[in-house]
Design a protein around this motif. Structure first.
Motif, PDB file in Angstrom:
ATOM      1  N   VAL A   1       0.561  -1.009   0.049  1.00 49.11           N
ATOM      2  CA  VAL A   1      -0.096   0.416  -0.061  1.00 49.11           C
ATOM      3  C   VAL A   1       0.679   1.314  -0.376  1.00 49.11           C
ATOM      4  CG1 VAL A   1      -1.644   1.214   1.131  1.00 49.11           C
ATOM      5  CG2 VAL A   1      -1.796  -1.347   1.274  1.00 49.11           C
ATOM      6  N   VAL A   2       0.717   1.958  -0.692  1.00 49.64           N
ATOM      7  CA  VAL A   2       1.314   3.465  -1.236  1.00 49.64           C
ATOM      8  C   VAL A   2       0.325   4.877  -0.574  1.00 49.64           C
ATOM      9  CG1 VAL A   2       3.040   5.005  -2.680  1.00 49.64           C
ATOM     10  CG2 VAL A   2       2.426   2.725  -2.867  1.00 49.64           C
ATOM     11  N   GLY A   3       0.804   5.018   1.275  1.00 51.59           N
ATOM     12  CA  GLY A   3      -0.356   6.271   0.482  1.00 51.59           C
ATOM     13  C   GLY A   3      -0.199   7.694  -0.135  1.00 51.59           C
ATOM     14  N   ARG A   4      -1.263   8.551   0.177  1.00 46.65           N
ATOM     15  CA  ARG A   4      -1.142   9.522  -0.974  1.00 46.65           C
ATOM     16  C   ARG A   4      -0.310  10.533  -0.336  1.00 46.65           C
ATOM     17  NH1 ARG A   4      -6.025   7.441   0.257  1.00 46.65           N
ATOM     18  NH2 ARG A   4      -7.676   7.158  -1.847  1.00 46.65           N
ATOM     19  N   GLY A   5       0.282  10.820   0.568  1.00 46.91           N
ATOM     20  CA  GLY A   5       1.117  11.799   0.394  1.00 46.91           C
ATOM     21  C   GLY A   5       2.820  10.706   0.337  1.00 46.91           C
ATOM     22  N   ALA A   6       2.931   9.623   0.071  1.00 48.87           N
ATOM     23  CA  ALA A   6       4.190   9.675  -0.021  1.00 48.87           C
ATOM     24  C   ALA A   6       3.702   9.711  -2.016  1.00 48.87           C
ATOM     25  CB  ALA A   6       3.865   7.375  -0.489  1.00 48.87           C
ATOM     26  N   MET A   7       3.029   9.563  -2.736  1.00 50.08           N
ATOM     27  CA  MET A   7       2.769   8.875  -3.790  1.00 50.08           C
ATOM     28  C   MET A   7       2.553  10.863  -4.377  1.00 50.08           C
ATOM     29  SD  MET A   7       1.669   7.413  -6.867  1.00 50.08           S
ATOM     30  CE  MET A   7       0.888   6.077  -6.467  1.00 50.08           C
ATOM     31  N   ILE A   8       2.081  11.982  -3.754  1.00 47.63           N
ATOM     32  CA  ILE A   8       2.153  12.542  -3.932  1.00 47.63           C
ATOM     33  C   ILE A   8       3.947  13.231  -4.267  1.00 47.63           C
ATOM     34  CG2 ILE A   8       2.284  15.646  -3.177  1.00 47.63           C
ATOM     35  CD1 ILE A   8      -0.889  14.943  -2.179  1.00 47.63           C
ATOM     36  N   ASP A   9       4.501  12.665  -3.316  1.00 47.61           N
ATOM     37  CA  ASP A   9       6.177  13.030  -3.509  1.00 47.61           C
ATOM     38  C   ASP A   9       6.715  12.368  -4.641  1.00 47.61           C
ATOM     39  OD1 ASP A   9       5.657  14.392  -1.031  1.00 47.61           O
ATOM     40  OD2 ASP A   9       6.575  12.763   0.651  1.00 47.61           O
ATOM     41  N   LYS A  10       6.254  11.353  -4.952  1.00 48.90           N
ATOM     42  CA  LYS A  10       6.731  10.593  -5.748  1.00 48.90           C
ATOM     43  C   LYS A  10       6.555  11.137  -7.325  1.00 48.90           C
ATOM     44  CE  LYS A  10       8.034   6.765  -2.628  1.00 48.90           C
ATOM     45  NZ  LYS A  10       7.098   5.323  -2.679  1.00 48.90           N
TER      46      LYS A  10
END
Length: 230
Positions: free
Chosen positions: A168-177
């Motif tokens: 699972v990838v959190g939305r915050g991490a997705m925004i960063d990447k």
């Protein structure tokens, strides 16, 4: 070859400021004063990315984006005078790759453009999961051999999830990447791109391409076609 950027804004001063910044960075710049002229320009000359103002006469950025997306997946960065999340969500749902609010720093816009262009140039191997195949080097995505047309940002979102299927990838991490740590964006922005990916995959018979883990984030689904899919 130097990337070609089409800058679309009804304010000539803004077009010129952006143009100078991009040309200094070694990019070729085309200009258009409204959406209709932008479409004519794109028919005559290819562009590697479009910087598109939302509020324009004759044809605004929203209508122009719809027309572009009907036949092209060229990256689009929206400009708007309204710091309104509704504008951002509408833009992303139409297939925009990023969003910059006026007034903006030309350097910030340049960094966003470079980040988007870099996504399409990153060399990588072919990733497979279920019926999903992602070719990072050629920016090609398919499901059981059928083309899944994605914008640069949609491809990046799916690629991030495919690196570690099931994680699972959190939305915050997705925004960063996926968005280069753009802290003006929210989880709703990610959700807009995910909806687009799901809708495109559903046309090919795949309803499980991305799963939502409530309160945690997103993960890649099984990527297996549903019953009755040819």
């Amino acid at each position: 070859m130097n990337p070609s950027i089409l800058v679309v804004d009804d304010d000539p001063d803004i077009r010129n400021v952006i143009g100078i910044a991009l040309e200094r960075a070694g990019m070729h710049v085309q200009q258009a004063a409204n959406g209709r002229l932008a479409l004519e320009q794109l028919r005559r000359h290819n562009a590697d990315l479009v910087v598109l103002d939302i509020g324009m006469p004759v044809m605004d950025g929203i209508e122009c984006c719809k027309a572009i997306r009907a036949s092209s997946h060229v990256p689009i960065v929206f400009l708007t005078a309204h710091d309104d999340e509704v504008d951002r969500i509408v833009g992303f749902e139409l297939g925009a790759d990023d969003y910059v609010s006026k007034p903006f720093s030309p350097r910030e816009l340049l960094l966003r453009i470079k980040a988007i262009l870099a996504r399409g140039k990153q060399a990588g191997s072919i990733t497979r999961h279920g019926d999903l195949s992602l070719d990072s080097e050629r920016h090609i995505c398919s499901l059981a051999g059928k083309d899944l047309p994605l914008t640069a940002t949609e491809f990046s979102v799916l690629e991030i999830l495919s690196v570690r299927p099931g994680i699972v990838v959190g939305r915050g991490a997705m925004i960063d990447k996926a968005y280069g740590g753009n802290n003006t964006l929210s989880g709703r922005t990610v959700d807009s791109h995910v909806r687009n990916i799901r809708a495109k995959a559903a046309v090919l018979g795949y309803s499980d391409i991305i799963e939502t883990v409530r309160g945690v984030g997103l993960r890649l689904g099984n990527c297996v076609a549903g019953p009755g899919t040819a």
